[in-house]
Design a protein around this motif. Structure first.
Motif, PDB file in Angstrom:
ATOM      1  N   ALA A  52       0.838  -1.209   0.000  1.00  0.00           N
ATOM      2  CA  ALA A  52       0.000   0.000   0.000  1.00  0.00           C
ATOM      3  C   ALA A  52       0.872   1.258   0.000  1.00  0.00           C
ATOM      4  O   ALA A  52       0.559   2.246  -0.668  1.00  0.00           O
ATOM      5  N   GLU A  53       2.005   1.204   0.706  1.00  0.00           N
ATOM      6  CA  GLU A  53       2.902   2.364   0.781  1.00  0.00           C
ATOM      7  C   GLU A  53       3.485   2.673  -0.598  1.00  0.00           C
ATOM      8  O   GLU A  53       3.523   3.820  -1.032  1.00  0.00           O
ATOM      9  N   ALA A  54       3.939   1.625  -1.286  1.00  0.00           N
ATOM     10  CA  ALA A  54       4.546   1.828  -2.605  1.00  0.00           C
ATOM     11  C   ALA A  54       3.512   2.350  -3.591  1.00  0.00           C
ATOM     12  O   ALA A  54       3.797   3.243  -4.392  1.00  0.00           O
ATOM     13  N   ARG A  55       2.303   1.832  -3.508  1.00  0.00           N
ATOM     14  CA  ARG A  55       1.259   2.250  -4.442  1.00  0.00           C
ATOM     15  C   ARG A  55       0.892   3.716  -4.221  1.00  0.00           C
ATOM     16  O   ARG A  55       0.732   4.481  -5.175  1.00  0.00           O
ATOM     17  N   ALA A  56       0.773   4.096  -2.955  1.00  0.00           N
ATOM     18  CA  ALA A  56       0.424   5.488  -2.644  1.00  0.00           C
ATOM     19  C   ALA A  56       1.544   6.435  -3.066  1.00  0.00           C
ATOM     20  O   ALA A  56       1.296   7.514  -3.612  1.00  0.00           O
ATOM     21  N   ALA A  57       2.781   6.026  -2.853  1.00  0.00           N
ATOM     22  CA  ALA A  57       3.914   6.881  -3.223  1.00  0.00           C
ATOM     23  C   ALA A  57       3.948   7.094  -4.730  1.00  0.00           C
ATOM     24  O   ALA A  57       4.171   8.205  -5.220  1.00  0.00           O
ATOM     25  N   ARG A  58       3.684   6.028  -5.501  1.00  0.00           N
ATOM     26  CA  ARG A  58       3.696   6.153  -6.965  1.00  0.00           C
ATOM     27  C   ARG A  58       2.565   7.057  -7.433  1.00  0.00           C
ATOM     28  O   ARG A  58       2.759   7.916  -8.291  1.00  0.00           O
ATOM     29  N   ARG A  59       1.367   6.839  -6.895  1.00  0.00           N
ATOM     30  CA  ARG A  59       0.216   7.619  -7.344  1.00  0.00           C
ATOM     31  C   ARG A  59       0.392   9.083  -6.975  1.00  0.00           C
ATOM     32  O   ARG A  59       0.088   9.976  -7.752  1.00  0.00           O
ATOM     33  N   SER A  60       0.935   9.331  -5.790  1.00  0.00           N
ATOM     34  CA  SER A  60       1.132  10.695  -5.353  1.00  0.00           C
ATOM     35  C   SER A  60       2.204  11.380  -6.205  1.00  0.00           C
ATOM     36  O   SER A  60       2.109  12.574  -6.518  1.00  0.00           O
ATOM     37  N   GLY A  61       3.178  10.601  -6.667  1.00  0.00           N
ATOM     38  CA  GLY A  61       4.176  11.118  -7.609  1.00  0.00           C
ATOM     39  C   GLY A  61       3.526  11.547  -8.914  1.00  0.00           C
ATOM     40  O   GLY A  61       3.834  12.603  -9.474  1.00  0.00           O
ATOM     41  N   LEU A 104       0.568  12.607  -9.267  1.00  0.00           N
ATOM     42  CA  LEU A 104      -0.212  13.818  -9.024  1.00  0.00           C
ATOM     43  C   LEU A 104       0.701  14.999  -8.688  1.00  0.00           C
ATOM     44  O   LEU A 104       0.245  16.048  -8.260  1.00  0.00           O
ATOM     45  N   ASN A 105       2.024  14.807  -8.895  1.00  0.00           N
ATOM     46  CA  ASN A 105       3.023  15.861  -8.677  1.00  0.00           C
ATOM     47  C   ASN A 105       2.970  16.449  -7.273  1.00  0.00           C
ATOM     48  O   ASN A 105       3.177  17.645  -7.088  1.00  0.00           O
ATOM     49  N   GLY A 106       2.665  15.583  -6.303  1.00  0.00           N
ATOM     50  CA  GLY A 106       2.681  16.044  -4.920  1.00  0.00           C
ATOM     51  C   GLY A 106       1.559  17.002  -4.563  1.00  0.00           C
ATOM     52  O   GLY A 106       1.573  17.619  -3.503  1.00  0.00           O
ATOM     53  N   SER A 107       0.535  17.124  -5.468  1.00  0.00           N
ATOM     54  CA  SER A 107      -0.564  18.052  -5.169  1.00  0.00           C
ATOM     55  C   SER A 107      -1.452  17.522  -4.038  1.00  0.00           C
ATOM     56  O   SER A 107      -2.195  18.271  -3.421  1.00  0.00           O
ATOM     57  N   VAL A 108      -1.365  16.213  -3.785  1.00  0.00           N
ATOM     58  CA  VAL A 108      -2.136  15.598  -2.704  1.00  0.00           C
ATOM     59  C   VAL A 108      -1.116  14.840  -1.843  1.00  0.00           C
ATOM     60  O   VAL A 108      -0.175  14.261  -2.369  1.00  0.00           O
ATOM     61  N   SER A 109      -1.289  14.838  -0.519  1.00  0.00           N
ATOM     62  CA  SER A 109      -0.306  14.185   0.340  1.00  0.00           C
ATOM     63  C   SER A 109      -0.323  12.666   0.136  1.00  0.00           C
ATOM     64  O   SER A 109      -1.344  12.098  -0.282  1.00  0.00           O
ATOM     65  N   VAL A 110       0.802  12.025   0.423  1.00  0.00           N
ATOM     66  CA  VAL A 110       0.892  10.572   0.277  1.00  0.00           C
ATOM     67  C   VAL A 110      -0.131   9.895   1.188  1.00  0.00           C
ATOM     68  O   VAL A 110      -0.772   8.924   0.803  1.00  0.00           O
ATOM     69  N   ALA A 111      -0.315  10.437   2.392  1.00  0.00           N
ATOM     70  CA  ALA A 111      -1.264   9.823   3.346  1.00  0.00           C
ATOM     71  C   ALA A 111      -2.696   9.878   2.808  1.00  0.00           C
ATOM     72  O   ALA A 111      -3.425   8.881   2.865  1.00  0.00           O
TER      73      ALA A 111
END
Ligand code: C5P
Length: 221
Positions: A151-160, A162-169
């Motif tokens: 879940a951590e890796a998936r969230a980090a990739r997706r947040s990347g 979105l160019n960091g516009s939304v927090s990883v959490a």
């Protein structure tokens, strides 16, 4: 040679789209993003004032929009009633509504028919990505892959993406919620087919995942 059909399923943020497109491009196959189709019909429902949380209303309208998917892996396209939907289907509004719309059996029946028609015209073979491709849409696919990642890796990739516009959490919470909805619905939930090969991408680069899958397909061809 028979046209090879490759089904790639798995939860959000596992790199399904990048992987599927690259595998199709390397092997000279067509490419179909079924998630884009569910997003496109969701976008149409939202644009036409349909209450996406009312399954009866969604079912009633499911036959109305005309969806067309372009299957070139280097430039996939999607239109709804002739309008380019590529941009609007990636908004947070659509992402938040898509699980409710895709749980409606009438929506699935409609899109599965379009998906099978696209596969039938792909005489050189095709890579089809989604949630229920190996289990329901194409149970006879020659190669079935189930992509996973922590879940951590998936969230980090997706947040990347979105160019960091939304927090990883926040991204991780939304991903977990969408996957839970997709996995627990009654109509063909997200699931690994019994004969699918699971590829855990947590510790792999995108290039490694692509190379692994290309090798698996070449073995079967
Ligand atoms: O792959 P993507 O994240 O774009 O998919 C968006 C949504 O479409 C998923 O969360 C799921 O609700 C739905 N979907 C589905 N069946 C598929 C592909 C996608 O229900 N085969």
């Amino acid at each position: 040679v028979n046209p090879v059909i490759v089904a790639i399923d798995g939860p959000s943020g596992t790199g399904k789209s990048s992987t599927s497109r690259a595998v199709a491009d390397k092997l000279g196959l067509r490419y179909l993003d079924t998630g884009a189709m569910y997003r496109a019909i969701t976008w149409w429902m939202l644009s036409n004032g349909v209450d996406v949380n009312d399954p009866v209303a969604v079912a009633d309208q499911a036959g109305k929009p005309t969806l067309v998917s372009g299957t070139d892996p280097t430039a996939p396209t999607i239109t709804v009633d002739g309008l380019d939907a590529a941009g609007p289907i990636r908004t947070q509004e659509v992402t938040a509504a898509v699980s409710a719309v895709s749980a409606v059996p009438e929506v699935r029946a409609r899109l599965v028919e379009l998906q099978r028609a696209a596969v039938a015209t792909a005489t050189d073979g095709i890579v089809v990505e989604g949630r229920d491709i190996g289990t329901t849409v194409l149970p006879a696919a020659g190669v079935k892959i189930f992509l996973t990642a922590s879940a951590e890796a998936r969230a980090a990739r997706r947040s990347g993406e979105l160019n960091g516009s939304v927090s990883v959490a926040a991204t991780q919470a939304a991903l977990i919620q969408r996957d839970a909805a997709d996995s627990s619905r009654v109509a063909s939930p997200l699931a690994k087919a019994a004969d699918a090969i699971e590829v855990d991408t947590t510790e792999l680069t995108l290039t490694q995942v692509i190379e692994n899958i290309v090798a698996l397909v070449e073995e079967k061809r």
